[in-house]
Structures are given as structure tokens and as C-alpha cells.
Write a protein that holds these residues in place. Structure first.
Motif, PDB file in Angstrom:
ATOM      1  N   PHE A   1       7.321  -2.637  -6.124  1.00  0.00           N
ATOM      2  CA  PHE A   1       7.715  -4.052  -6.267  1.00  0.00           C
ATOM      3  C   PHE A   1       7.069  -4.681  -7.514  1.00  0.00           C
ATOM      4  CE2 PHE A   1       3.808  -4.905  -3.777  1.00  0.00           C
ATOM      5  CZ  PHE A   1       3.291  -5.982  -4.487  1.00  0.00           C
ATOM      6  N   MET A   2       5.918  -4.154  -7.920  1.00  0.00           N
ATOM      7  CA  MET A   2       5.254  -4.692  -9.119  1.00  0.00           C
ATOM      8  C   MET A   2       6.067  -4.336 -10.367  1.00  0.00           C
ATOM      9  SD  MET A   2       1.278  -3.924  -8.182  1.00  0.00           S
ATOM     10  CE  MET A   2       0.524  -4.814  -6.825  1.00  0.00           C
ATOM     11  N   GLY A   3       6.622  -3.111 -10.367  1.00  0.00           N
ATOM     12  CA  GLY A   3       7.501  -2.699 -11.461  1.00  0.00           C
ATOM     13  C   GLY A   3       8.754  -3.565 -11.488  1.00  0.00           C
TER      14      GLY A   3
ATOM     15  N   VAL B   1     -13.419 -10.855   2.025  1.00  0.00           N
ATOM     16  CA  VAL B   1     -12.219 -10.498   2.800  1.00  0.00           C
ATOM     17  C   VAL B   1     -10.944 -10.947   2.087  1.00  0.00           C
ATOM     18  CG1 VAL B   1     -11.007 -10.916   4.996  1.00  0.00           C
ATOM     19  CG2 VAL B   1     -13.487 -10.594   4.993  1.00  0.00           C
ATOM     20  N   HIS B   2      -9.987 -10.030   2.017  1.00  0.00           N
ATOM     21  CA  HIS B   2      -8.667 -10.374   1.476  1.00  0.00           C
ATOM     22  C   HIS B   2      -7.853 -11.054   2.592  1.00  0.00           C
ATOM     23  CE1 HIS B   2      -4.735  -9.965  -0.406  1.00  0.00           C
ATOM     24  NE2 HIS B   2      -5.371  -9.704  -1.533  1.00  0.00           N
ATOM     25  N   PRO B   3      -7.081 -12.106   2.263  1.00  0.00           N
ATOM     26  CA  PRO B   3      -6.367 -12.835   3.327  1.00  0.00           C
ATOM     27  C   PRO B   3      -5.213 -12.067   3.968  1.00  0.00           C
ATOM     28  CG  PRO B   3      -5.823 -13.746   1.172  1.00  0.00           C
ATOM     29  CD  PRO B   3      -6.924 -12.749   0.951  1.00  0.00           C
ATOM     30  N   GLU B   4      -4.937 -10.847   3.518  1.00  0.00           N
ATOM     31  CA  GLU B   4      -3.962 -10.016   4.244  1.00  0.00           C
ATOM     32  C   GLU B   4      -4.595  -9.402   5.496  1.00  0.00           C
ATOM     33  OE1 GLU B   4      -2.084  -7.053   1.704  1.00  0.00           O
ATOM     34  OE2 GLU B   4      -1.810  -8.536   0.145  1.00  0.00           O
ATOM     35  N   CYS B   5      -5.929  -9.567   5.646  1.00  0.00           N
ATOM     36  CA  CYS B   5      -6.618  -9.023   6.831  1.00  0.00           C
ATOM     37  C   CYS B   5      -6.334  -9.896   8.056  1.00  0.00           C
ATOM     38  CB  CYS B   5      -8.122  -8.983   6.595  1.00  0.00           C
ATOM     39  SG  CYS B   5      -8.621  -7.842   5.302  1.00  0.00           S
TER      40      CYS B   5
HETATM   41  P1  13P Z   1      -3.607  -9.234  -4.838  1.00  0.00           P
HETATM   42  O1  13P Z   1      -3.697  -8.285  -5.970  1.00  0.00           O
HETATM   43  O2  13P Z   1      -2.763 -10.395  -5.206  1.00  0.00           O
HETATM   44  O3  13P Z   1      -4.917  -9.632  -4.291  1.00  0.00           O
HETATM   45  O4  13P Z   1      -2.794  -8.485  -3.672  1.00  0.00           O
HETATM   46  C1  13P Z   1      -3.303  -7.438  -2.991  1.00  0.00           C
HETATM   47  C2  13P Z   1      -2.301  -6.426  -2.614  1.00  0.00           C
HETATM   48  O5  13P Z   1      -2.216  -6.002  -1.496  1.00  0.00           O
HETATM   49  C3  13P Z   1      -1.446  -5.904  -3.646  1.00  0.00           C
HETATM   50  O6  13P Z   1      -0.581  -5.005  -3.115  1.00  0.00           O
END
Ligand code: 13P
Ligand code: SF4
Length: 309
Positions: free
Chosen positions: A60-62, A194-198
Motif C-alpha cells: 500500500f505504501m508503493g 506504544v503505537h496506537p495500533e496496539c
Molecule cells: P506509522 O509508520 O505511521 O507509525 O505506521 C505504522 C505501521 O504499521 C506501518 O505499517
């Protein structure tokens, strides 16, 4: 073969730029022209004058880079490097959800396919989600997808009540609160990043919640010396590089020693060399989808620039 040397040569010959997310392996981060979080990578892609972008990250980044730079060649070292979070939000199902809620604006995390972005009003990353959500009037009805944990966290810090899509990242959902608390006993002075995806249970024991770039900045600037890091372990490479006198401990998942994203780790120096040499397959986005998807991405970049993010 000395891949790093060969990549350097090809890069110059072809006017290529190598961008890497913090979650790739250290050897890739070391040869990259830019390392960054999802927001920084999109910002760099939008302003590069290179002819070829090699995006060491996931698909998805590409796609995001290709949407921003339709006239450039965008390459990813492994086209099979997907993302469980993007996969948790199929565009057809998301479209049904959006259609079932007329009058709602759609805020989508950047970890989505181009087709989902095409259904979106504004894209966000974990670096700017709070500010972008707050840029809507307080009574605006919002859908947030696909990361449920990030959406709940943003709801909790903004007081909004966004409707949340039930998606998640298998890497960030795996951390164990019990094991992190055990580690804290061993390192009582350590701060928990902590990353907020946790999950909420992990966010609740955080000393700092933020995107990869925000956690890095916090750790480097902090006067503390020890950190337990609850995000993908690749970020420890840059943390250690920028703060060599500090101790960074990967937060443990339910099983295993640390948390790796197997998709990010599909990037290897050999694959970077090969894709730069062959220039195929390239990342392509359906022009009709791209025409719609570029609007919410540009909106994110504009708001971020205005806010100095
Ligand atoms: P960020 O790089 O925006 O913190 O996102 C983390 C991530 O899971 C990227 O796939
Ligand atoms: Fe996707 Fe999670 Fe891997 Fe990031 S860490 S690329 S969100 S699966």
C-alpha cells in the motif's frame, strides 16, 4: 555480491531514490536515502525529483507513492509484501458500510488499498490522525477505518464518537500486557512506548503513545535511559542509532521474543538490487481509482503542512 555497493551505482545511473519504512531490516534502512513513518514516506514521495522510487515497505505504501507520482516508476522489492490491516478492509465491504451510513464523512488510515482510499474523504496516518479528526466540526458524523484500536484511541483523546471499522494489524495486536508488566519489574525505570495500533490494554500502560516517528523522537529527546518498545521491532535500529547510550527493549508478544512484521521483513537487499536492476514489476494503480484516491491523500498532506506536521 556487495549489494549495497551495486544498489548505490544503479541509483546514480537511474536517478532513483530509495525510501524505507522504519520496520524494514537495519541493512535496508542503512542504504535508504530516506527512512520514515508512513506520513514522512508519503511526504517524501510527493516532493522527490527522482525518476524511480524504490519503496521498501509494503504494497500500500508503493500504491500511495504511485498515486502521488503517476509519471514516475514506483517499485517495491517484493510485490507480495502485503499488510494484514489493509487486508482487513476489502473495498467492496467497506463501500457497503459507507453506503449504509449516509451523511458520514470517511476518514481512512493510510494502511488501506487504493480502492478504499477512493471511498475516503481524508486519509490519515498515526502521526496526524488526532489533528485531522479535530479539523472536522465537532458535530460532523465520521466513519473511521480500518484500524479499530487506532480509531478507539482517537475517539478517546478527541471525545469524538466515530463509527469504527473492525480491522486490525496482527503485529500490534499481539503484545502481552502481562509480559510487559513483568519486564517493567526487571526494568522499573523503563518507559513504555506504544503505537496506537496496539490494543487498549497495552495503550493503558503506555508512558507515550505515538506513531513510529513520534516514539523515536520521544525516546531520543527523553532524559530517561531505558525504554520498552511496543511496536514492530525494526524501529529499534534507528532508535539505537540515534541514541546509542540508551537501552531499547522490544515489548514481548504473547509468544516469541519480539514482534516482527513478516511483510516488512520480505524486503531484502538482494531484492532491492534486483528490482532496481530489472525495473519490473512496477506498482500500477488503475487510473480511475487513482483519480479518486489522490484527493484524500492530498487533503492529508495539505492539512499536515498547514499544521507543520
Ligand atoms: P506509522 O509508520 O505511521 O507509525 O505506521 C505504522 C505501521 O504499521 C506501518 O505499517
Ligand atoms: Fe501492516 Fe501491521 Fe505490518 Fe504495518 S506492521 S505493514 S500495519 S501488518
Amino acid at each position: 555480491m556487495d549489494y549495497a555497493k551495486e544498489i548505490e551505482k544503479l541509483k546514480k545511473e537511474k536517478n532513483a531514490v530509495i525510501m524505507s519504512h522504519y520496520y524494514t531490516t537495519g541493512d535496508i534502512q542503512d542504504i535508504a536515502d530516506y527512512i520514515g513513518d508512513s506520513l514522512a514516506l508519503a511526504q517524501q514521495a510527493a516532493k522527490t525529483d527522482a525518476d524511480i522510487i524504490v519503496l521498501c515497505g509494503v504494497h500500500f505504501m508503493g500504491e500511495t507513492a504511485k498515486i502521488l507520482c503517476p509519471d514516475k516508476k514506483v517499485l517495491v522489492p517484493d510485490m507480495a509484501a502485503g499488510c494484514s490491516l489493509a487486508d482487513s478492509c476489502p473495498a467492496d465491504k467497506f463501500e457497503e458500510f459507507v453506503k449504509a451510513h449516509p451523511g458520514y464523512k470517511v476518514v481512512s488510515y493510510v494502511n488501506t488499498t487504493a480502492a478504499v482510499k477512493a471511498l475516503t474523504d481524508v486519509v490519515v496516518t498515526s502521526s496526524n490522525a488526532k489533528q485531522i479528526v479535530e479539523s472536522f466540526p465537532a458535530d460532523e458524523k465520521l466513519i473511521f477505518g480500518p484500524d479499530h484500536n487506532l480509531g478507539s484511541y482517537i475517539n478517546s483523546i478527541t471525545g469524538r464518537n466515530m463509527l469504527l471499522w473492525d480491522g486490525g494489524c496482527h503485529v500490534h495486536e499481539k503484545f502481552s500486557k502481562t509480559k510487559i508488566l513483568e519486564l517493567k519489574k526487571q526494568y522499573p525505570d523503563a518507559l513504555v512506548l506504544v503505537h496506537p495500533e496496539c490494543k487498549e490494554s497495552i495503550v493503558s500502560i503506555a508512558d507515550k503513545v505515538g506513531s513510529t516517528a513520534a516514539l523515536l523522537k520521544f525516546a531520543v529527546n527523553s532524559d530517561k535511559k531505558e525504554f520498552i518498545v511496543a511496536t514492530e521491532s525494526g524501529i529499534l535500529h534507528e532508535m539505537q542509532k540515534q541514541a546509542p547510550d540508551k537501552l531499547f527493549i522490544p515489548a514481548p508478544p504473547e509468544s516469541g521474543a519480539c514482534n516482527n512484521c513478516e511483510y516488512m521483513k520480505m524486503n531484502t537487499l538482494e531484492k532491492v538490487y534486483k528490482i532496481l536492476k530489472d525495473e519490473t514489476p512496477e506498482v500500477l494503480v488503475d487510473p480511475e481509482v487513482a483519480k479518486k484516491a489522490i484527493k484524500p491523500i492530498k487533503k492529508m498532506l495539505e492539512i499536515s503542512a498547514k499544521l507543520g506536521l
